[in-house]
Every structure is written in structure tokens, then in C-alpha cells.
Design an enzyme around this catalytic site. Sequence first.
Site, PDB file in Angstrom:
ATOM      1  N   HIS A   1       6.937 -14.050  10.085  1.00  6.27           N
ATOM      2  CA  HIS A   1       7.430 -12.707  10.457  1.00  6.27           C
ATOM      3  C   HIS A   1       6.715 -12.606  11.849  1.00  6.27           C
ATOM      4  CE1 HIS A   1       9.143 -11.665   6.605  1.00  6.27           C
ATOM      5  NE2 HIS A   1       9.895 -11.943   7.421  1.00  6.27           N
TER       6      HIS A   1
ATOM      7  N   GLY B   1      -5.109   4.209  -5.526  1.00  6.71           N
ATOM      8  CA  GLY B   1      -4.489   4.364  -6.760  1.00  6.71           C
ATOM      9  C   GLY B   1      -3.081   3.436  -7.151  1.00  6.71           C
TER      10      GLY B   1
ATOM     11  N   VAL C   1      -3.018  -2.706  -8.263  1.00 10.43           N
ATOM     12  CA  VAL C   1      -2.841  -3.879  -7.570  1.00 10.43           C
ATOM     13  C   VAL C   1      -3.412  -4.899  -8.322  1.00 10.43           C
ATOM     14  CG1 VAL C   1      -3.503  -4.921  -5.534  1.00 10.43           C
ATOM     15  CG2 VAL C   1      -3.034  -2.750  -5.438  1.00 10.43           C
ATOM     16  N   PRO C   2      -2.724  -6.119  -8.783  1.00  9.65           N
ATOM     17  CA  PRO C   2      -3.207  -7.361  -9.430  1.00  9.65           C
ATOM     18  C   PRO C   2      -4.088  -8.099  -8.455  1.00  9.65           C
ATOM     19  CG  PRO C   2      -1.138  -7.880  -8.878  1.00  9.65           C
ATOM     20  CD  PRO C   2      -1.327  -6.332  -8.065  1.00  9.65           C
TER      21      PRO C   2
END
Length: 608
Positions: free
Chosen positions: A273, A296, A299-300
Site C-alpha cells: 500500500h 488497553g 494485542v497478541p
Amino acid sequence: MATGQLFSRTTQALFYNYKQLPIQRMLDFDFLCGRETPSVAGIINPGAEGFQKLFFGQEEIAIPVHSTIEAACAAHPTADVFINFASFRSAAASSMAALKQPTIRVVAIIAEGVPESDTKQLIAYARSNNKVVIGPATVGGIQAGAFKIGDTAGTIDNIIHCKLYRPGSVGFVSKSGGMSNEMYNTIARVTDGIYEGIAIGGDVFPGSTLSDHILRFNNIPQVKMMVVLGELGGRDEYSLVEALKQGKVNKPVVAWVSGTCARLFKSEVQFGHAGAKSGGEMESAQGKNQALREAGAIVPTSYEALEAAIKETFAKLVEEEKITPVKEIKPPQIPEDLNSAIKSGKVRAPTHIISTISDDRGEEPCYAGVPMSSIVEQGYGVGDVISLLWFKRSLPRYCTHFIEICIMLCADHGPCVSGAHNTIVTARAGKDLVSSLVSGLLTIGPRFGGAIDDAARYFKDAYDRCLTPYEFVESMKKKGIRVPGIGHRIKRGDNRDKRVELLQRFARTHFPSVKYMEYAVQVETYTLSKANNLVLNVDGAIGSLFLDLLAGSGMFSKQEIDEIVEIGYLNGLFVLARSIGLIGHTFDQKRLKQPLYRHPWEDVLYTK
Ligand code: Q5B
């Protein structure tokens, strides 16, 4: 950006630039979802108007086509989504025109490569007018069970597989359209599915941002959790970080920013992109993932762990009874297109036309099985082409040469004959080539040029029944029928038609037998004894000689000859030949700038 729902089960769109496949996919999606109205109300195809036929389930529907955005909006005032499939060159102008329409609320821009300065103007206009832009460089978005933009979510099989025909509980927003398809699958595997999914597009300046959509999802009661798929490059994710920090989002957000591999490269990397460019720490995937985590979001540690994180979050919400997973429904079956069903051998369908003389489906067109390249390389002439297309076989050279002589000799006979006269009058009336040509051709018939078939029929019948010329001519007289092929307006016994002489000379030299022609000459001898104008004319010569060609070439069975004579192929020679002259007369009159023809009074007998 407006809060809450963008689409519903009654949302209708205007589709800019006719693209059959994405429109049909939208309509197939509608059918799958059990929508009552098609989601495409109208098509805008600049410069064209009318209707476009498409399928809505099993039914064929006609969608109106408008030549301007203004006309389409006026005709469909309730259609508030504008799906723009214009090229990158015209996407900005058409999107702005759509945004300026009071009826349009959402504009999706599919094109990649829209100039950033143009996009900025679109964004500014949309924001100040409370409208939503999705894209540019996007596949669009989908509200499961309700409305889909263009090609979003791919094929119907994929849509069914991802259960997008009915709403789930997950709001999903992504930069990448390609990855959103992947995520629809992932989300369908581990949750009750998507409620709404949006691909904002991969440009540096997207019309609407990740956080715009997350904040909107936050206001939709049916959305219980959100999934975000960001991308390295740019700082769009930080507005989401801010929103999370400010407590504006009170539903769980599972997020991942892809592009962590960029650090493995020594220099700056540009991914697919325009906006996916590794820059400083803030723009890196790692930096953004960390910021989202700290704000918060769930997020893995890797993309591979994203599915498990979504699964866990969903399971927790179910456990807490914040989600009651939707009940599965069986979507209706989309009728398969006839073409693909035929291709796969599932159905057979009767054809409506049968054709045996030519075929243009292969690498090169064929006439009666002979490819164009052979026709050119082997030096075929017009006579050979006529043999192939009319008689479906290659005739010996003397036959095709004879055909070519007929064409050349009958190409024209001056401006005074019926056909040329009509063509000249028509051309002088200001009509076009085809009109002038056909007006001349329409005079060809039993008296003028179109007596070849009848000449062949009657000469063949008389000869085959062993009638003497006397018996033949007198029997015709008794029946009140003029002998076709005999008689001419200007040719006489002492002023023979040169064309007839030339044809006879050629045939006598090259044909194995000229029995029918010699019979016609005997008939002429008899008719000339009655009146000097009753010569064998050009129609009679061609008719009798073609019987000799058919019988003498050994290429036709008796039944085939009878069929050719019965159907009446031979007037075709005169029609084809004289077209050459009639076209010439049309050009001649136009070139000479001849005025409208009016016949002189003096040349008309006015009588009571
Ligand atoms: N009588 C061609 O007639 C024409 C007779 C006949 C017995 C006959 C006439 C005719 C058969 C059709 C035919 C093709 C209408 C002609 C052509 C292409 C062209 C044209 C161009 C080109 C001419 C006078 C007396 C009457 C008639 C008798 C005439 N024909 N008897 N069998 N076939 N032929 N068409 O001159 O006793 O006085 O009453 O219909 O083969 O179209 O160049 O112009 O390349 O463009 O007008 O060559 O022959 O003669 O009608 O005054 O008749 O002869 O019964 O007898 P005319 P009429 P009676 S080639």
C-alpha cells in the site's frame, strides 16, 4: 463522521462505472441475505443511458443506467451510498460530485493512486458536511446480512463460508482489503461472525480512519467486540490509541498492526500500500502494537496469535453473557449461472442457432474448416471463399475461376439498368451507402438479374426431361411464363451480349461438359427465330453453365444439385457481383455532389 450504523437491509447504492461482476456479486449477496430490494438502485455510466440486465436471485431485473451522477441521484433519492469504480484519474472528481449531492451520505472509492491532494479535499468536504468516505484504494466494506460494497469478501462461496449472510457480534476494521477477506474467515471460525467489516484502504490519507469506525462500532449495540488490523506506516493507529486512552471505547478491542518484519530489512521498506512504508519508531508495527497494548487494546505477540486472542475475547463475552451467539440459519442457494453450469458439465441446454459454414471460436476464424491463414497463404481467391461459404467445399480451380468471372462480368452494367438507377436516385436523395445499395439490390428479381435460378430450374427440367427447344418454349408460352434467361432490353441477335460470349468461351475451354449450356443455345436459336430480342442473356448463360459446373465437377451428388437449384443459390452471384457496381454508383454520385433527382414532367405521360 456520523455515529452508529452506516448501512441497513434496505440501504441502496448508486454504482459509478458499469462493472458487471461486482454489481452481480452485490445482488447475489442481497439474495443470500434475503433482502427484499436489490442493493443497487442505479448505475451511472457516463454518456450512456438505458437499462442493464442482471440477476436478483433467479429473477432477471433491469437496473436503470444514468449518464450523470445528478440524473441518477434525482431518479433514486433514497439511494444514499455511492460506490465509485472510476479509475484513479476520474475518481476524485466523480466522488466530489457525489458528495455534493444532498441524497448521498457514504462514498466508497475503490481506485488506487488517487492524488493525495484530491483525497484531502474530499476528506475536508465530507467531514464538514457530515458524510463518510471509505477509501480510496479499498475493496469497501460489508454489513453482514444487510449490505455489501462491490467485491468485498470475494466470491459467494467465501461469503457463505464466512457466514456473512447474517449478522454476528464483531465489528472489524482493517487497512487492507485483501487481509480483510482473511480476517472474515478467521473471525467466522472463532466467533459468531462479523456484524460489520470495513477496509479503509491503504493510502496515506484514508477518507475515514480506523478510529472513526471503531468509535462508530462502539455506538452500535449489536457490536459486542471489535477487531482492528492496522499496518506499519503513517500514524492512523494513534488516533485509536488516543480514543482508547480517553475511555471513548468501552467494548473490547483486539488489535494487530502488521508489518513487524520491516525491522529485518536494513533500509526503509515500502509494502504493497501507498501508506505502508516503514518510517521511524512511531510508524513501525512494533511501536504501534505497543502503543495500542498500553492504551488497553488486546494485542497478541504475533499475527499467528491473533486468532486465539479473538477467540478468547469472544468466549469471555459469551461467558459473561454479554453475547448470546446468533442462531445459525441456512442461506438460500444462489442459482448457478448457466454458462458456468454448462462449463462444469452440470447442465445441458439446447442451442437456438445451428451453423455449419464458419467458426470464429478458435485461434483463427475458419471458413468450412479452412483456417484464414491457409486461405491467405495458399492464395485462395474470392471464388474459393464463395465455394467454401456457399457450397461448403473447395472446388477445382476452373470452377472458382468461373465464379470469379461471373462476379467480374456482372459487377456493373452502366447507370441505366434498374438497380443502378435506384441506387443513383437514392444516393442523390442524400441517403447513406447501405440505403443506396439496398435500394438498388431490391430491384433484382425475375426480370432484372434475378432470373438465374429460374433459368437453371427450367433449363434443367427441360433438358432432363429431353424436351426439344420447341416443346420447351411452347409449353412455357402455353403456361404464360417467359423463359427465364432469354430476352434482353437492348441486346439482339445481331448485337449479342459480350458477357455471354465470354462465359461460353471459358466454359467450352475448361468445363468437362457444357450440355446444359448447349441446350440453352438451342433454345436461343429457336426464340431468336421468333423475335430478335430473345437472346440468351447473362442470367440464362450463368444459370445453364452453373448446371454444367455442378454436374461436371464431380463434386456434387444428384441430390445436392437438386437442392442447390431448388433453394436457389445462383441469384446470389448476381446480387454479390452487382453490389460492387451499386456501391461504385453511390460513391460516384456523392463524389459528383449530385442534387436531389426529380424526373422531368416531359418524360411522363399524364393521362386519365
Ligand atoms: N418475350 C428481360 O423484355 C426482359 C421473353 C419473351 C418468351 C421470354 C424479358 C424477360 C426473362 C427474364 C430474364 C434477365 C424483361 C435479363 C438482366 C441483367 C442486365 C440488364 C440490362 C444487367 C426484356 C417483347 C416480346 C413479347 C414477350 C416476348 C420477352 N421475353 N418470350 N420468353 N423470356 N426475360 N431477365 O425487351 O408476343 O410481343 O407479347 O422477362 O431473363 O436483367 O442490361 O438491362 O446486366 O444489368 O421488355 O443484363 O425478356 O420485351 O416485355 O417488350 O416483350 O417478347 O412476350 O412478346 P423486353 P417485352 P409479344 S438480363
